[in-house]
Scaffold this motif. Structure first.
Motif, PDB file in Angstrom:
ATOM      1  N   VAL A 106      -9.941  -0.670  -1.502  1.00 39.94           N
ATOM      2  CA  VAL A 106      -9.877  -1.078  -0.095  1.00 39.94           C
ATOM      3  C   VAL A 106     -11.132  -1.854   0.330  1.00 39.94           C
ATOM      4  O   VAL A 106     -11.076  -2.669   1.247  1.00 39.94           O
ATOM      5  CB  VAL A 106      -9.643   0.135   0.844  1.00 39.94           C
ATOM      6  CG1 VAL A 106      -8.220   0.635   0.734  1.00 39.94           C
ATOM      7  CG2 VAL A 106     -10.624   1.257   0.596  1.00 39.94           C
ATOM      8  N   ASN A 147      -3.133  10.123   0.172  1.00 34.61           N
ATOM      9  CA  ASN A 147      -3.219   8.673   0.349  1.00 34.61           C
ATOM     10  C   ASN A 147      -2.571   8.379   1.697  1.00 34.61           C
ATOM     11  O   ASN A 147      -1.347   8.279   1.795  1.00 34.61           O
ATOM     12  CB  ASN A 147      -2.503   7.915  -0.771  1.00 34.61           C
ATOM     13  CG  ASN A 147      -2.683   6.401  -0.605  1.00 34.61           C
ATOM     14  OD1 ASN A 147      -3.136   5.931   0.440  1.00 34.61           O
ATOM     15  ND2 ASN A 147      -2.331   5.651  -1.632  1.00 34.61           N
ATOM     16  N   TYR A 197      -0.982  -2.860  -5.937  1.00 32.88           N
ATOM     17  CA  TYR A 197      -0.579  -1.456  -6.093  1.00 32.88           C
ATOM     18  C   TYR A 197       0.007  -1.108  -7.464  1.00 32.88           C
ATOM     19  O   TYR A 197       0.333   0.056  -7.702  1.00 32.88           O
ATOM     20  CB  TYR A 197       0.419  -1.090  -4.983  1.00 32.88           C
ATOM     21  CG  TYR A 197      -0.157  -1.342  -3.598  1.00 32.88           C
ATOM     22  CD1 TYR A 197      -1.326  -0.709  -3.186  1.00 32.88           C
ATOM     23  CD2 TYR A 197       0.435  -2.234  -2.718  1.00 32.88           C
ATOM     24  CE1 TYR A 197      -1.878  -0.952  -1.937  1.00 32.88           C
ATOM     25  CE2 TYR A 197      -0.099  -2.486  -1.464  1.00 32.88           C
ATOM     26  CZ  TYR A 197      -1.262  -1.844  -1.081  1.00 32.88           C
ATOM     27  OH  TYR A 197      -1.810  -2.091   0.153  1.00 32.88           O
ATOM     28  N   ARG A 247       6.277  -3.161  -4.397  1.00 33.47           N
ATOM     29  CA  ARG A 247       5.425  -3.583  -3.276  1.00 33.47           C
ATOM     30  C   ARG A 247       4.115  -4.197  -3.791  1.00 33.47           C
ATOM     31  O   ARG A 247       3.327  -3.502  -4.439  1.00 33.47           O
ATOM     32  CB  ARG A 247       5.095  -2.351  -2.418  1.00 33.47           C
ATOM     33  CG  ARG A 247       4.166  -2.653  -1.277  1.00 33.47           C
ATOM     34  CD  ARG A 247       3.657  -1.365  -0.623  1.00 33.47           C
ATOM     35  NE  ARG A 247       2.765  -1.698   0.448  1.00 33.47           N
ATOM     36  CZ  ARG A 247       1.884  -0.861   0.986  1.00 33.47           C
ATOM     37  NH1 ARG A 247       1.794   0.387   0.540  1.00 33.47           N
ATOM     38  NH2 ARG A 247       1.104  -1.251   1.960  1.00 33.47           N
ATOM     39  N   ALA A 284      -2.403   5.752   3.236  1.00 33.58           N
ATOM     40  CA  ALA A 284      -1.931   4.347   3.296  1.00 33.58           C
ATOM     41  C   ALA A 284      -2.482   3.683   4.562  1.00 33.58           C
ATOM     42  O   ALA A 284      -3.654   3.862   4.884  1.00 33.58           O
ATOM     43  CB  ALA A 284      -0.411   4.302   3.172  1.00 33.58           C
ATOM     44  N   ALA A 285      -1.642   2.979   5.319  1.00 33.81           N
ATOM     45  CA  ALA A 285      -2.166   2.250   6.484  1.00 33.81           C
ATOM     46  C   ALA A 285      -2.752   3.196   7.538  1.00 33.81           C
ATOM     47  O   ALA A 285      -3.645   2.806   8.305  1.00 33.81           O
ATOM     48  CB  ALA A 285      -1.070   1.388   7.095  1.00 33.81           C
ATOM     49  N   ARG A 340      -9.598  -2.771   6.355  1.00 26.22           N
ATOM     50  CA  ARG A 340      -9.346  -1.695   5.379  1.00 26.22           C
ATOM     51  C   ARG A 340     -10.626  -0.977   4.960  1.00 26.22           C
ATOM     52  O   ARG A 340     -10.598  -0.011   4.209  1.00 26.22           O
ATOM     53  CB  ARG A 340      -8.652  -2.244   4.129  1.00 26.22           C
ATOM     54  CG  ARG A 340      -7.264  -2.773   4.404  1.00 26.22           C
ATOM     55  CD  ARG A 340      -6.548  -3.160   3.122  1.00 26.22           C
ATOM     56  NE  ARG A 340      -5.512  -4.130   3.408  1.00 26.22           N
ATOM     57  CZ  ARG A 340      -4.269  -3.824   3.796  1.00 26.22           C
ATOM     58  NH1 ARG A 340      -3.895  -2.567   3.923  1.00 26.22           N
ATOM     59  NH2 ARG A 340      -3.379  -4.773   4.049  1.00 26.22           N
ATOM     60  N   PRO A 393       2.760   5.762   4.781  1.00 24.23           N
ATOM     61  CA  PRO A 393       3.813   4.762   4.941  1.00 24.23           C
ATOM     62  C   PRO A 393       3.808   3.658   3.878  1.00 24.23           C
ATOM     63  O   PRO A 393       2.744   3.226   3.426  1.00 24.23           O
ATOM     64  CB  PRO A 393       3.539   4.157   6.324  1.00 24.23           C
ATOM     65  CG  PRO A 393       2.149   4.547   6.667  1.00 24.23           C
ATOM     66  CD  PRO A 393       1.880   5.839   5.953  1.00 24.23           C
ATOM     67  N   HIS A 419      -6.776   5.913  -2.925  1.00 27.77           N
ATOM     68  CA  HIS A 419      -6.140   4.620  -2.676  1.00 27.77           C
ATOM     69  C   HIS A 419      -5.906   3.934  -4.009  1.00 27.77           C
ATOM     70  O   HIS A 419      -6.802   3.926  -4.865  1.00 27.77           O
ATOM     71  CB  HIS A 419      -7.015   3.726  -1.799  1.00 27.77           C
ATOM     72  CG  HIS A 419      -7.308   4.346  -0.475  1.00 27.77           C
ATOM     73  ND1 HIS A 419      -6.384   4.384   0.541  1.00 27.77           N
ATOM     74  CD2 HIS A 419      -8.410   5.001  -0.023  1.00 27.77           C
ATOM     75  CE1 HIS A 419      -6.914   5.028   1.564  1.00 27.77           C
ATOM     76  NE2 HIS A 419      -8.136   5.426   1.252  1.00 27.77           N
ATOM     77  N   LEU A 420      -4.730   3.367  -4.162  1.00 30.16           N
ATOM     78  CA  LEU A 420      -4.435   2.646  -5.404  1.00 30.16           C
ATOM     79  C   LEU A 420      -5.308   1.399  -5.519  1.00 30.16           C
ATOM     80  O   LEU A 420      -5.866   1.112  -6.575  1.00 30.16           O
ATOM     81  CB  LEU A 420      -2.953   2.233  -5.407  1.00 30.16           C
ATOM     82  CG  LEU A 420      -1.978   3.403  -5.456  1.00 30.16           C
ATOM     83  CD1 LEU A 420      -0.836   3.185  -4.493  1.00 30.16           C
ATOM     84  CD2 LEU A 420      -1.466   3.614  -6.848  1.00 30.16           C
ATOM     85  N   SER A 421      -5.406   0.659  -4.422  1.00 30.56           N
ATOM     86  CA  SER A 421      -6.197  -0.576  -4.436  1.00 30.56           C
ATOM     87  C   SER A 421      -7.636  -0.262  -4.035  1.00 30.56           C
ATOM     88  O   SER A 421      -7.920   0.809  -3.468  1.00 30.56           O
ATOM     89  CB  SER A 421      -5.589  -1.589  -3.459  1.00 30.56           C
ATOM     90  OG  SER A 421      -5.682  -1.113  -2.126  1.00 30.56           O
ATOM     91  N   HIS A 453      -6.572   3.705   8.246  1.00 30.98           N
ATOM     92  CA  HIS A 453      -7.391   2.843   9.093  1.00 30.98           C
ATOM     93  C   HIS A 453      -7.053   2.982  10.567  1.00 30.98           C
ATOM     94  O   HIS A 453      -7.670   2.331  11.403  1.00 30.98           O
ATOM     95  CB  HIS A 453      -7.198   1.378   8.660  1.00 30.98           C
ATOM     96  CG  HIS A 453      -7.103   1.214   7.167  1.00 30.98           C
ATOM     97  ND1 HIS A 453      -8.145   1.542   6.324  1.00 30.98           N
ATOM     98  CD2 HIS A 453      -6.082   0.820   6.355  1.00 30.98           C
ATOM     99  CE1 HIS A 453      -7.768   1.315   5.060  1.00 30.98           C
ATOM    100  NE2 HIS A 453      -6.523   0.891   5.062  1.00 30.98           N
TER     101      HIS A 453
HETATM  102  C1  DQA Z   1      -3.596   1.940   0.327  1.00 35.81           C
HETATM  103  C2  DQA Z   1      -4.544   0.945   0.988  1.00 35.81           C
HETATM  104  C3  DQA Z   1      -4.203   0.765   2.458  1.00 35.81           C
HETATM  105  O1  DQA Z   1      -5.096  -0.173   3.055  1.00 35.81           O
HETATM  106  C4  DQA Z   1      -2.801   0.228   2.612  1.00 35.81           C
HETATM  107  O2  DQA Z   1      -2.452   0.123   3.983  1.00 35.81           O
HETATM  108  C5  DQA Z   1      -1.798   1.034   1.866  1.00 35.81           C
HETATM  109  C6  DQA Z   1      -2.143   1.568   0.553  1.00 35.81           C
HETATM  110  C7  DQA Z   1      -3.816   2.024  -1.200  1.00 35.81           C
HETATM  111  O3  DQA Z   1      -3.311   2.968  -1.808  1.00 35.81           O
HETATM  112  O4  DQA Z   1      -4.455   1.154  -1.787  1.00 35.81           O
HETATM  113  O5  DQA Z   1      -0.665   1.165   2.278  1.00 35.81           O
HETATM  114  O6  DQA Z   1      -3.844   3.227   0.861  1.00 35.81           O
END
Ligand code: DQA
Length: 163
Positions: free
Chosen positions: A121, A91, A39, A34, A93-94, A128, A26, A117-119, A97
């Protein structure tokens, strides 16, 4: 003279191309605008295109799928098994977790995958730091931005070439 293995589809006498799937959870449809501090500026289409182009060089078939719905992602994982997908780059995303259901789909289908994950975490909020996927994954890449997807793909192509 010994021939170099030039392609994942030909080098090992494969009759059908290897199938790879990239799954994005998501809000990743919003990439580009975003929270670019976390990201980056690459859009989801930029990422998907770069991955598809790299895979095509070695004759692998790579499909990308993004959804903001847990059930849709789960169903895509089920379909991947029917299609004979060899590896997934995921990935969540949310859902990383929160989603026992998506984790169970990955466990049930047992398609080997890399979690991306791009970031980073682990450098962010405590919630996260927990992933429902990492223990099932071949490996985890976090914090390398969109490059992380390409590094994951590179690793998987190496695995395929040595099959
Ligand atoms: C994410 C990290 C997740 O914590 C976050 O909810 C995302 C993106 C990332 O790619 O860094 O939506 O998966």
């Amino acid at each position: 003279m010994k021939k170099e293995k030039a392609s994942t589809s030909g080098g090992n006498q494969r009759s059908t191309p290897v199938k790879l799937l990239v799954l994005h959870g998501p809000n990743l449809n919003l990439l580009g605008t975003r929270e670019p501090n976390f990201y980056g500026r690459a859009t989801l289409s930029d990422i998907n295109l770069a991955l598809a182009r790299r895979a095509a060089v070695v004759g692998a078939e790579l499909e990308s799928f993004q959804s903001n719905h847990e059930g849709a992602l789960i169903e895509r994982v089920h379909a991947a098994r029917e299609q004979g997908v060899r590896f997934i780059i995921l990935n969540p995303a949310a859902y990383t977790h929160t989603s026992v259901a998506l984790r169970d789909a990955m466990a049930a289908t047992a398609i080997p995958f890399i979690e991306v994950h791009l970031s980073n975490v682990h450098a962010r909020e405590d919630f996260r730091h927990r992933s429902f996927f990492s223990d099932l994954a071949i490996g985890v890449i976090s914090g390398l931005g969109s490059e992380g997807y390409l590094l994951a793909l590179e690793y998987l192509l190496g695995q395929i070439a040595s099959d």
